[in-house]
Design a protein around this motif. Structure first.
Motif, short mmCIF file in Angstrom:
data_model
loop_
_atom_site.label_atom_id
_atom_site.label_comp_id
_atom_site.label_asym_id
_atom_site.label_seq_id
_atom_site.Cartn_x
_atom_site.Cartn_y
_atom_site.Cartn_z
N ALA A 87 -7.40 -4.28 -8.99
CA ALA A 87 -8.64 -4.04 -9.74
C ALA A 87 -8.38 -3.13 -10.93
O ALA A 87 -7.79 -2.06 -10.80
N GLY A 88 -8.79 -3.59 -12.11
CA GLY A 88 -8.63 -2.81 -13.32
C GLY A 88 -7.23 -2.83 -13.90
O GLY A 88 -6.99 -2.22 -14.94
N LYS A 89 -6.30 -3.54 -13.25
CA LYS A 89 -4.92 -3.59 -13.72
C LYS A 89 -4.71 -4.78 -14.66
O LYS A 89 -5.19 -5.89 -14.41
N LEU A 136 -10.89 -10.37 -8.06
CA LEU A 136 -10.57 -9.06 -7.50
C LEU A 136 -10.65 -7.94 -8.53
O LEU A 136 -10.38 -6.78 -8.21
N GLY A 137 -11.00 -8.28 -9.76
CA GLY A 137 -11.21 -7.26 -10.78
C GLY A 137 -10.02 -7.00 -11.68
O GLY A 137 -10.04 -6.05 -12.47
N THR A 152 0.83 -1.20 0.00
CA THR A 152 0.00 0.00 0.00
C THR A 152 0.86 1.25 0.00
O THR A 152 0.60 2.21 -0.74
N ASN A 207 -9.86 3.40 -0.69
CA ASN A 207 -11.31 3.31 -0.88
C ASN A 207 -11.84 1.88 -0.74
O ASN A 207 -13.03 1.63 -0.94
N GLY A 208 -10.94 0.95 -0.40
CA GLY A 208 -11.34 -0.43 -0.20
C GLY A 208 -11.20 -1.32 -1.41
O GLY A 208 -11.31 -2.55 -1.32
N ASP A 209 -10.96 -0.73 -2.59
CA ASP A 209 -10.78 -1.53 -3.79
C ASP A 209 -9.47 -2.31 -3.73
O ASP A 209 -8.50 -1.89 -3.10
N ALA A 210 -9.46 -3.45 -4.41
CA ALA A 210 -8.23 -4.23 -4.51
C ALA A 210 -7.21 -3.46 -5.33
O ALA A 210 -7.55 -2.79 -6.31
N ARG A 254 -4.99 -3.43 -0.61
CA ARG A 254 -6.19 -2.63 -0.87
C ARG A 254 -5.84 -1.15 -0.95
O ARG A 254 -4.89 -0.69 -0.33
N LEU A 255 -6.64 -0.40 -1.71
CA LEU A 255 -6.51 1.04 -1.78
C LEU A 255 -7.30 1.67 -0.62
O LEU A 255 -8.06 0.98 0.07
#
Length: 222
Positions: free
Chosen positions: A147-149, A179-180, A115, A141-144, A138-139
């Motif tokens: 996510a999106g990577k 996890l996205g 982090t 904001n709680g996102d993994a 996690r970021l």
């Protein structure tokens, strides 16, 4: 001033009820270590437990002498809990080996380190089962973190072909997708690396050296 890389390896030596041997896959540590030091970079090696880090015995079979010589750097790893300040590191690199699935995936100190590195816009790299460590981050904001990577790791297909599915706590590709992450698989057992901004991932042992070279390229600005 030379760049400083934090390499984080597993402390897990056995897996499953039968206590099958596991640990670091040597080439996934040794090839990047040699790439980093050849480029004049400083390397600190850490692990969840500190001290001697285990090496998967299978990864020693037919390993060339230069790789075997790096094993001495795994004898006295730094405990992750003692790394409180990440400001001195330009990159973190997570080698694989099946052991990573059992400790890196849920380590609170690794989560804290990743982090902090992400917030500081530093490089995060992982190869093979090393991306298991990314699943805990996690970021704010709680996102993994993933996510999106766009990334890769040891694939479900490779795990099945290796006969290791029954021994795993989860399938890494499947978890990363859950996890996205935008998971990009390559062909089984072939060199495949994905770069998405400051995230660099390699699919398997065959990808370790090129993943390390991508880290060196990014840090050298070339």
């Amino acid at each position: 001033m030379s760049k400083h890389i934090l390499m984080i390896v597993t402390s897990t030596e056995t897996m499953g009820a039968a206590g099958a041997k596991t640990g670091i896959w040597l080439s996934e540590f040794a090839e990047p270590y040699l790439e980093f030091t050849a480029a004049g970079m400083k390397v600190t090696v850490a692990s969840p437990a500190g001290g001697r880090a285990p090496i998967d015995p299978k990864s020693l079979e037919e390993a060339p002498r230069p790789l075997l010589d790096t094993m001495r750097h795994l004898e006295h790893t730094v405990p992750l809990e003692t790394i409180r300040d990440t400001a001195g590191f330009e990159a973190v690199f997570l080698p694989g080996g099946h052991g990573a699935m059992f400790d890196l995936a849920g380590d609170a100190d690794l989560r804290r380190i990743l982090t902090a590195m992400h917030k500081a816009d530093r490089l995060i790299a992982a190869v093979c089962h090393g991306p298991a460590g990314l699943t805990c981050a996690r970021l704010d904001n709680g996102d993994a973190l993933v996510a999106g990577k766009r990334l890769t790791s040891f694939t479900n297909a490779e795990e099945k072909e290796a006969g290791m599915v029954p021994h795993m706590p989860f399938l890494l590709e499947a978890r990363l997708r859950e996890l996205g992450a935008v998971f990009v698989p390559g062909k089984n057992w072939e060199d495949h690396v994905e770069v998405d901004g400051n995230l660099i991932t390699g699919q398997n042992p065959q990808s370790a050296q090129r993943a390390a070279r991508e880290v060196v390229r990014a840090l050298s600005g070339s």
